[in-house]
Design a protein around this motif. Structure first.
Motif, PDB file in Angstrom:
ATOM      1  N   HIS A   4       0.762  -1.361   0.039  1.00  0.00           N
ATOM      2  CA  HIS A   4       0.112   0.002  -0.046  1.00  0.00           C
ATOM      3  C   HIS A   4       0.858   1.264   0.117  1.00  0.00           C
ATOM      4  O   HIS A   4       0.246   2.322   0.050  1.00  0.00           O
ATOM      5  N   GLN A  40       3.038   0.200  -4.292  1.00  0.00           N
ATOM      6  CA  GLN A  40       1.616  -0.538  -4.407  1.00  0.00           C
ATOM      7  C   GLN A  40       1.971  -1.991  -5.245  1.00  0.00           C
ATOM      8  O   GLN A  40       1.138  -1.926  -6.452  1.00  0.00           O
ATOM      9  N   ASP A  73      -9.064   1.082  -4.334  1.00  0.00           N
ATOM     10  CA  ASP A  73      -7.883   1.297  -3.834  1.00  0.00           C
ATOM     11  C   ASP A  73      -6.714   1.227  -4.970  1.00  0.00           C
ATOM     12  O   ASP A  73      -6.414   0.055  -5.613  1.00  0.00           O
ATOM     13  N   GLY A  74      -6.434   2.397  -5.749  1.00  0.00           N
ATOM     14  CA  GLY A  74      -5.539   2.376  -6.604  1.00  0.00           C
ATOM     15  C   GLY A  74      -6.202   3.270  -7.769  1.00  0.00           C
ATOM     16  O   GLY A  74      -7.277   3.862  -7.675  1.00  0.00           O
ATOM     17  N   THR A  75      -5.334   3.775  -8.602  1.00  0.00           N
ATOM     18  CA  THR A  75      -5.655   4.887  -9.498  1.00  0.00           C
ATOM     19  C   THR A  75      -6.886   4.141 -10.642  1.00  0.00           C
ATOM     20  O   THR A  75      -6.836   3.109 -10.644  1.00  0.00           O
ATOM     21  N   ARG A  86      -5.232   2.174 -13.180  1.00  0.00           N
ATOM     22  CA  ARG A  86      -4.940   0.873 -12.778  1.00  0.00           C
ATOM     23  C   ARG A  86      -6.065  -0.298 -12.423  1.00  0.00           C
ATOM     24  O   ARG A  86      -6.168  -1.290 -12.681  1.00  0.00           O
ATOM     25  N   HIS A 104     -10.881   7.293   0.034  1.00  0.00           N
ATOM     26  CA  HIS A 104      -9.990   6.580  -0.660  1.00  0.00           C
ATOM     27  C   HIS A 104      -9.431   7.043  -2.201  1.00  0.00           C
ATOM     28  O   HIS A 104      -8.446   6.551  -2.696  1.00  0.00           O
ATOM     29  N   TYR A 119      -6.717   8.950  -2.037  1.00  0.00           N
ATOM     30  CA  TYR A 119      -5.200   8.469  -1.836  1.00  0.00           C
ATOM     31  C   TYR A 119      -4.911   7.946  -2.957  1.00  0.00           C
ATOM     32  O   TYR A 119      -3.416   7.405  -3.347  1.00  0.00           O
ATOM     33  N   SER A 120      -5.579   8.016  -4.226  1.00  0.00           N
ATOM     34  CA  SER A 120      -5.143   7.540  -5.667  1.00  0.00           C
ATOM     35  C   SER A 120      -5.747   8.361  -6.534  1.00  0.00           C
ATOM     36  O   SER A 120      -6.626   7.985  -7.388  1.00  0.00           O
ATOM     37  N   GLU A 121      -5.329   9.609  -6.803  1.00  0.00           N
ATOM     38  CA  GLU A 121      -5.721  10.669  -7.857  1.00  0.00           C
ATOM     39  C   GLU A 121      -6.999  10.703  -8.060  1.00  0.00           C
ATOM     40  O   GLU A 121      -7.667  10.298  -9.013  1.00  0.00           O
TER      41      GLU A 121
END
Length: 404
Positions: free
Chosen positions: A79, A83, A215-217, A220, A244, A247-249
Motif C-alpha cells: 500500500h 503498491q 484502492d488504486g488509480t 490501474r 480512498h 489516496y489515488s488521484e
C-alpha cells in the motif's frame, strides 16, 4: 431506527473530543498493533500451561514471529508508493487473520478456561490445550465463513424511508445505494459485473455510489470498475468521492465515472421530478478532500445546494456519516453514506463508533434529518467479513400523503 433528535451541544463536543483522542492514538497503531495482534495469541495458545512438545512450541513461535515481521512489511510494500498487489494481498490477509485470532484467543480463551476450571474438566495442561484447539477452531471457521461473505455478491437490503416533505408524486421512488466497492489487489471484475446485474434487476429510479470505488488509480483499476457503465436507472446515476479516492488521484476517478455515464455530484445538485413533485439530489466531496491538496476539491454543502428551492426535500450523498452534523444544520432530509463497512470484522465496529456517529442502518439526527449508513458493497484490505455483511441497498422513498 436510532433517534438523536435531542442531541445537545455537549454531545457534539464529546464526539469531537473522542475523535481527537482517537487521532492521537492512531499515531501509535502502526507500532503497537502488530505486536498485540501476534504476541497475545502466541502467548495464549502456546505458553499458558499447554506444555507442548518442544518442536511444536518452536514451530508455532516461529510462525507467529514471521507473521509479526511479515505483515507490516507486506502492507508497506503493498500500500506504499510501490503498491505491489501481491504484497498487499499477503499483508491484508495476515491483518485479517491476526485480528480474528487475537479477538478469539482473548474473548474465548479466558472465559472458556474459567468454565473448564469450575466444571473440573481435566488438569491444568488439559484445559490449556482445550482452549488452544477451541480458539484455533473458531478462528478457522470464522475466517472461512468471512472469506465467503466478503467475496459473494451482496444481498439486497430493502428499507422504506418516509420523508415528511416528500411530495405525493414522488412516493415510491426507488433509490439503489452501492458504496465502498474498493476494487483493489484482488481482481474482482467478474464480481463487479454480477453486482451491476443485481442493481439492474432492482429497476431503480436513482442509483447512487457514495465513494471509495477502489484502492488504486482509475487507470490501474479500470477493468474492475468498467461494469459500472452497464448500470441502469430511469432518472440518474450519481456519484461522490470517498476518502480512498484521495489516496489515488481522485480527479482520475471523477473523470472515469463521468466517462462511464455517472454524474459526479461535486458540491452540486440535480433535480429529480415525477408526478409534479421535485426532489433535490445533492452531493459533496469527501471531508478529506480539502486536505488532499487537489484544487477545487472540498466538502461544501452550501455550494451543493446553491440555487435549490429551500422548500424542496433534499437527498444528500456524503461518503462519511459524520458529515450528518452539517447536513442537519443545512436542513437536509436524507443523507446517504458508507465508509464504515459496518465494522467489517467484528468487533472492530466499536472502534468505528469512536470516529463516526453511526455504523450501519437508519438513524435520525436533529428534527428533520435522516441518515442511512450502508455497510458497504465490497471490502477493504482483509478479504473477510465477520458479522458485518455487505449490502446493496434499495431505499423506497415514501411520502406521508401518497398519491391515489
Amino acid at each position: 431506527m436510532t433517534h438523536t433528535g435531542n442531541t445537545r451541544p455537549a454531545d457534539g463536543e464529546a464526539r469531537a473530543s473522542r475523535r481527537r483522542r482517537l487521532q492521537r492514538l492512531l499515531r501509535y497503531v502502526p507500532l503497537v498493533a502488530p505486536v498485540l495482534l501476534w504476541a497475545v495469541p502466541c502467548w495464549v495458545l502456546l505458553y499458558t500451561g499447554q506444555r507442548w512438545p518442544v518442536p511444536v512450541t518452536l514451530a508455532g513461535t516461529v510462525l507467529f514471529a514471521l507473521a509479526l515481521i511479515g505483515m507490516p512489511l507486506a502492507m508497506t510494500r503493498g500500500h506504499g508508493r510501490r503498491q505491489r498487489d501481491r504484497a498487499a494481498i499477503v499483508g491484508d490477509t495476515l491483518l485479517g487473520v491476526g485480528w480474528v485470532m487475537f479477538t478469539w484467543s482473548v474473548l474465548l480463551g479466558v472465559p472458556l478456561r474459567l468454565v473448564l476450571t469450575v466444571a473440573g474438566v481435566g488438569d491444568g495442561q488439559g484445559r490449556a490445550r482445550i482452549v488452544t484447539w477451541a480458539a484455533l477452531g473458531v478462528t478457522s471457521v470464522l475466517l472461512a465463513w468471512g472469506y465467503g461473505e466478503a467475496r459473494r455478491v451482496p444481498r439486497v437490503r430493502r428499507v422504506d424511508v418516509q420523508l415528511p416533505r416528500l411530495g405525493a408524486g414522488l412516493d415510491g421512488v426507488r433509490v439503489v445505494l452501492i458504496t465502498d466497492t474498493h476494487y483493489g489487489p484482488l481482481d474482482r471484475a467478474r464480481w463487479s459485473a454480477r453486482v451491476c446485474e443485481t442493481v439492474n434487476s432492482l429497476e431503480a429510479d436513482l442509483v447512487c455510489h457514495t465513494g471509495d470505488i477502489a484502492d488504486g488509480t482509475a487507470e490501474r483499476r479500470r477493468a474492475q470498475a468498467a461494469p459500472l457503465g452497464t448500470v441502469r436507472a430511469t432518472r440518474a446515476r450519481v456519484y461522490v468521492t470517498g476518502n480512498h479516492e484521495y489516496y489515488s488521484e481522485a480527479q482520475g476517478w471523477v473523470d472515469l465515472m463521468d466517462e462511464l455515464g455517472w454524474e459526479p455530484l461535486r458540491n452540486r445538485h440535480l433535480l429529480l421530478e415525477r408526478g409534479g413533485d421535485t426532489l433535490v439530489v445533492a452531493g459533496v466531496d469527501d471531508v478529506t478532500a480539502e486536505s488532499s491538496g487537489l484544487a477545487g476539491h472540498r466538502a461544501h454543502l452550501a455550494g451543493a445546494l446553491d440555487g435549490a428551492d429551500p422548500d424542496l426535500p433534499v437527498l444528500l450523498l456524503a461518503h462519511q456519516p459524520k458529515f450528518v452534523d452539517r447536513a442537519a444544520a443545512g436542513g437536509v432530509d436524507l443523507q446517504l453514506s458508507g465508509h464504515t463497512h459496518g465494522g467489517q470484522i467484528w468487533p472492530f465496529h466499536h472502534l468505528v463508533r469512536i470516529d463516526q456517529p453511526t455504523v450501519a442502518g437508519l438513524s435520525r439526527h436533529g428534527s428533520r434529518t435522516l441518515l442511512y449508513t450502508s455497510r458497504g458493497t465490497g471490502f477493504w484490505g482483509p478479504p473477510f467479513r465477520v458479522f458485518a455483511p455487505s449490502e446493496i441497498t434499495l431505499l423506497v422513498l415514501r411520502s406521508p400523503r401518497p398519491s391515489s
